[in-house]
Design a protein around this motif. Structure first.
Motif, PDB file in Angstrom:
ATOM      1  N   GLY A   1       3.675   5.269  -3.336  1.00 30.41           N
ATOM      2  CA  GLY A   1       4.823   6.131  -3.567  1.00 30.41           C
ATOM      3  C   GLY A   1       5.404   5.977  -4.950  1.00 30.41           C
ATOM      4  N   ILE A   2       5.517   4.733  -5.439  1.00 32.20           N
ATOM      5  CA  ILE A   2       6.110   4.498  -6.750  1.00 32.20           C
ATOM      6  C   ILE A   2       5.239   5.061  -7.863  1.00 32.20           C
ATOM      7  CG2 ILE A   2       6.746   2.697  -8.405  1.00 32.20           C
ATOM      8  CD1 ILE A   2       7.549   0.965  -5.975  1.00 32.20           C
ATOM      9  N   LEU A   3       3.931   4.847  -7.789  1.00 35.64           N
ATOM     10  CA  LEU A   3       3.029   5.259  -8.870  1.00 35.64           C
ATOM     11  C   LEU A   3       2.557   6.693  -8.741  1.00 35.64           C
ATOM     12  CD1 LEU A   3       0.817   2.066  -9.333  1.00 35.64           C
ATOM     13  CD2 LEU A   3       2.633   2.902 -10.828  1.00 35.64           C
ATOM     14  N   HIS A   4       2.435   7.187  -7.498  1.00 40.13           N
ATOM     15  CA  HIS A   4       1.863   8.526  -7.311  1.00 40.13           C
ATOM     16  C   HIS A   4       2.781   9.501  -6.587  1.00 40.13           C
ATOM     17  CE1 HIS A   4      -2.141   7.793  -8.965  1.00 40.13           C
ATOM     18  NE2 HIS A   4      -2.032   6.574  -8.482  1.00 40.13           N
TER      19      HIS A   4
ATOM     20  N   GLY B   1       0.817  -1.211   0.000  1.00 38.91           N
ATOM     21  CA  GLY B   1       0.000   0.000   0.000  1.00 38.91           C
ATOM     22  C   GLY B   1       0.845   1.253   0.000  1.00 38.91           C
ATOM     23  N   ALA B   2       1.850   1.310   0.888  1.00 42.58           N
ATOM     24  CA  ALA B   2       2.714   2.488   0.963  1.00 42.58           C
ATOM     25  C   ALA B   2       3.672   2.539  -0.220  1.00 42.58           C
ATOM     26  CB  ALA B   2       3.482   2.484   2.277  1.00 42.58           C
TER      27      ALA B   2
ATOM     28  N   GLU C   1       9.174   7.180  -2.722  1.00 46.79           N
ATOM     29  CA  GLU C   1       9.073   8.481  -3.382  1.00 46.79           C
ATOM     30  C   GLU C   1      10.282   8.740  -4.266  1.00 46.79           C
ATOM     31  OE1 GLU C   1       8.373  11.522  -0.518  1.00 46.79           O
ATOM     32  OE2 GLU C   1       6.457  10.697   0.151  1.00 46.79           O
ATOM     33  N   GLN C   2      11.472   8.381  -3.799  1.00 55.03           N
ATOM     34  CA  GLN C   2      12.665   8.553  -4.615  1.00 55.03           C
ATOM     35  C   GLN C   2      12.642   7.598  -5.800  1.00 55.03           C
ATOM     36  OE1 GLN C   2      16.379   8.287  -2.494  1.00 55.03           O
ATOM     37  NE2 GLN C   2      17.592   8.982  -4.241  1.00 55.03           N
TER      38      GLN C   2
ATOM     39  N   THR D   1       4.253   8.865  -0.073  1.00 52.27           N
ATOM     40  CA  THR D   1       3.849   7.870   0.925  1.00 52.27           C
ATOM     41  C   THR D   1       3.424   8.568   2.210  1.00 52.27           C
ATOM     42  OG1 THR D   1       6.122   7.668   1.760  1.00 52.27           O
ATOM     43  CG2 THR D   1       5.452   6.152   0.005  1.00 52.27           C
ATOM     44  N   PHE D   2       3.200   9.855   2.138  1.00 54.48           N
ATOM     45  CA  PHE D   2       2.879  10.620   3.338  1.00 54.48           C
ATOM     46  C   PHE D   2       1.569  10.143   3.959  1.00 54.48           C
ATOM     47  CE2 PHE D   2       0.952  14.273   5.515  1.00 54.48           C
ATOM     48  CZ  PHE D   2       1.957  14.560   6.426  1.00 54.48           C
TER      49      PHE D   2
END
Length: 707
Positions: A217-220, A212-213, A654-655, A223-224
């Motif tokens: 993060g990878i697609l959007h 989920g996290a 995210e990175q 992950t906040f």
């Protein structure tokens, strides 16, 4: 001359398939009492053969002409229902074919017709596939023709197109598991890539090491405020669950609002088998699209191409049954051998496993092949098979290794199709997290985390602990494919001032107190439940706690009265000793989330064995800190820029998102993995031992098809 030769080969294949189908129909007529190719007074063998030839020919013709129209008409039917409906529709086509026989001698009752049609479709498909594999030119010509047709349909330019990207996610496969699979020959396709065309880069997840996290993060790109797989939100009184459709839609909405961007796949992208769409219009088995309805529902269209061939459904159904049998055999063997650790594997689990390892794999891979032939710019697909099996069999168990071997064949199939796409493609292979092994918390200590919390609060503890539902992605994908309502009742909405809400995400636990606004501080918790924090922090199965403090803002508590303000928290020191690099920053970041729980609990981690204690029924788990669960991988072509400069770490989903976005912008030359053509025989593929590289393993590239 070449055209005449190709036509002759095609006609020869049709004739051979017709003959084999005829013989199959005659054999079935001799074995099944309710299926006859003769009249009541019998007939000569030649007459029976002629009748069978008429029936086989009519059935094949109907399958080729009528079947695509039937599937399109049933496009709004859920994927699994359509898969079952295939058999009845196939049987109906056979009954029609028998009525078309001029002699009128072919008869079968409806139940037998279903069986005969399934067997004939499977035999015809196997025969046609075997002939096509032996004729590489014909197979390549067919793929090229499909690619040209889809290219014209989409209006793509006739000239050279810039390279596209295919992102293939192996759900739950950690870096060390992948290296082991490559070194032992389980994944020869990946081994071949790493020896010549690709690089391997490990990366670190956030504290919440789960799909989920990571996939959000990878697609959007963010992950906040995703503190775990499931968490309680006090202002709404709702329990958010990452793989519940309503929660996934809300998480995606929040991500788009926070980043101001639709996602990684907004420009001519396709999302296959994921929790989130990534902004793609083309989706199949995507959780956020599960609520869509209507004739233009693209989540249904995603599997149209797969069921277009009735043999696909027959083959997948056969593999599904075989996988159920395989799981029953493996679980029985583990029980008889008294293997430890072990979790229950009964109930619906064998069917859920079969869905993840067969149905979802086949549909997702077929969708990706269609995307390649259509020339889409970016494709992101998630293969969840390993994650589902490793939860119940262990990340390094024999069962999980067999899944890795079959996933490698799927990668080889996709890589082979790249050669026939209307544009060059680069293949990027990655994972969203790993898995850490270990005995469950309940099995090791005789009570659940919820029991321990209730005991620390002075509340009665039930004699038998309530089992926590697994967080595996496939469990919800099954219900989405069936259009079953998801999310109502798994975690009931807590009442204000009720008992503490205790949720589990692998070896990460979250404790919240309903009816009290905001995060409770340590001081308030101590006044309300004086023994709770000490009970948790000093338990041998608990590694550390995160809780707010009126004095220090937030503190990490550990055994023996250890208390460290997060501003002074350091890796491999105090309560975080042994958890490895990046642990302190991961805890500090989670503390900034508005929906972090009142008490965040991470299980104990043993660096010597790599084991954790999941708060769920999983002997392979992920969701918190400790071991391989936090170390996924990223494998990228060498002609793309390096993910990070030498000496730097790739940290957080995210990175990873920003790296993938950068690669989408890069217009370098095409990259086709070496030695992965599914048409080539093993004798024609270079052995990894013949190549130089850090992964000397035995065996050549995978040459198998899905099955």
């Amino acid at each position: 001359m070449g055209r005449w030769r190709t036509t002759g080969r095609a006609l020869l294949r049709v004739a051979v398939v017709w003959v084999v189908s005829t013989l199959t129909m005659m054999l079935l007529a001799g074995l099944l009492p309710d299926f006859r190719l003769t009249s009541a007074d019998g007939a000569a063998l030649t007459r029976v053969a002629l009748t069978a030839a008429w029936g086989a020919g009519a059935f094949g013709l109907l399958s080729a002409l009528v079947w695509p129209l039937v599937v399109r008409a049933f496009l709004l039917v859920p994927a699994l229902v359509l898969g079952l409906l295939v058999f009845f529709l196939n049987g109906s086509l056979l009954l029609v074919a028998l009525h078309l026989i001029p002699t009128g001698q072919g008869t079968a009752n409806p139940e037998t017709a279903v069986i005969v049609a399934a067997v004939m479709s499977a035999v015809a498909s196997a025969t046609s596939t075997a002939l096509a594999v032996r004729d590489d030119d014909a197979y390549r010509h067919r793929l090229s023709r499909l690619a040209d047709r889809r290219r014209r349909r989409r209006g793509l330019a006739a000239g050279p197109l810039p390279p596209g990207l295919v992102f293939l996610q192996l759900d739950g496969v950690g870096e060390q598991v992948l290296r082991h699979a490559v070194a032992t020959g389980l994944m020869p396709t990946v081994a071949t890539w790493l020896m010549g065309t690709h690089r391997l880069t490990p990366w670190r997840t956030d504290w919440s090491s789960q799909t989920g996290a990571s996939q959000l993060g990878i697609l959007h790109g963010t992950t906040f405020d995703v503190p775990a797989f499931r968490w309680y939100e006090k202002e709404s009184g709702e329990v958010m669950v990452s793989n519940r459709p309503a929660s996934a839609v809300e998480l995606q909405r929040r991500a788009v609002e926070r980043t101001g961007d639709g996602g990684l796949l907004t420009v001519d992208g396709a999302s296959r088998g994921n929790l989130f769409s990534g902004g793609a219009e083309q989706v199949a088995l995507v959780l956020t699209a599960a609520a869509r309805r209507g004739r233009r529902n693209r989540s249904r269209a995603g599997y149209f191409a797969y069921f277009l061939d009735p043999a696909n459904a027959v083959r997948t159904a056969g593999s599904f049954v075989a996988e159920v049998g395989r799981e029953l055999t493996q679980s029985t063997r583990a029980r008889l051998r008294k293997e430890q650790p072990r979790v229950p594997r009964g109930g619906l689990y064998p069917f859920i496993r079969a869905f993840a390892t067969v149905v979802e794999r086949d549909v997702v891979v077929a969708a990706v092949l269609g995307d390649l032939l259509a020339g889409r710019t970016a494709v992101y697909a998630d293969l969840v098979a390993y994650d589902e099996v490793a939860h119940h069999s262990g990340p390094r168990g024999r069962d999980a290794e067999q899944v890795l071997r079959r996933l490698d064949r799927s990668l080889a199939l996709i890589a082979g199709a790249v050669r026939h796409a209307p544009r060059p493609y680069r293949i990027v292979l990655l994972s969203d997290h790993g898995q850490s092994p270990g005995e469950t918390f309940e099995s090791a200590f005789g009570l659940t985390l919820k029991d321990l919390v209730r005991a620390g609060c002075g509340l009665p503890v039930p004699r038998r602990a309530r089992r926590t539902r697994s967080g595996a992605e496939a469990r919800y994908a099954v219900r989405v494919a069936l259009h079953r309502p998801v999310g109502e009742g798994e975690e009931r909405r807590p009442e204000p001032d009720s008992d503490p809400v205790v949720l589990a995400s692998g070896n990460l636990g979250l404790i919240s107190f309903p009816g009290i606004e905001g995060r409770l501080t340590r001081e308030v918790i101590d006044r309300r439940h004086p023994a709770l924090l000490a009970t948790l922090a000093n338990h041998p199965g608990i590694g550390f706690l995160l809780v707010r403090s009126e004095e220090h803002g937030a503190v990490v508590l550990g055994p023996g009265g250890a208390e460290v303000p997060i501003s002074q928290l350091a890796d491999d020191e105090g309560p975080l000793k042994g958890f490895g690099p990046g642990a302190a920053d991961a805890v500090r970041r989670t503390d900034t989330f508005p929906h972090a729980a009142d008490i965040m609990v991470n299980s104990r981690y043993d660096p010597a064995t790599g084991e954790v204690h999941a708060f769920e029924e999983q002997i392979g788990s992920h969701g918190g800190l400790g071991g391989e669960q936090s170390r996924p991988f990223l494998i990228s072509p060498l002609d793309l820029t390096a993910p990070v400069p030498d000496g730097e770490d790739l940290i957080g989903a995210e990175q990873v998102h920003h790296v993938l976005r950068r690669w989408l912008r890069e217009g370098q030359g095409p990259q086709v993995p070496v030695g992965t053509d599914v048409l080539a025989g093993p004798e024609n593929s270079p052995s990894p031992r013949q190549a130089e590289g850090p992964f000397p393993v035995a065996g050549g590239a995978a040459q198998d098809k899905i099955g």
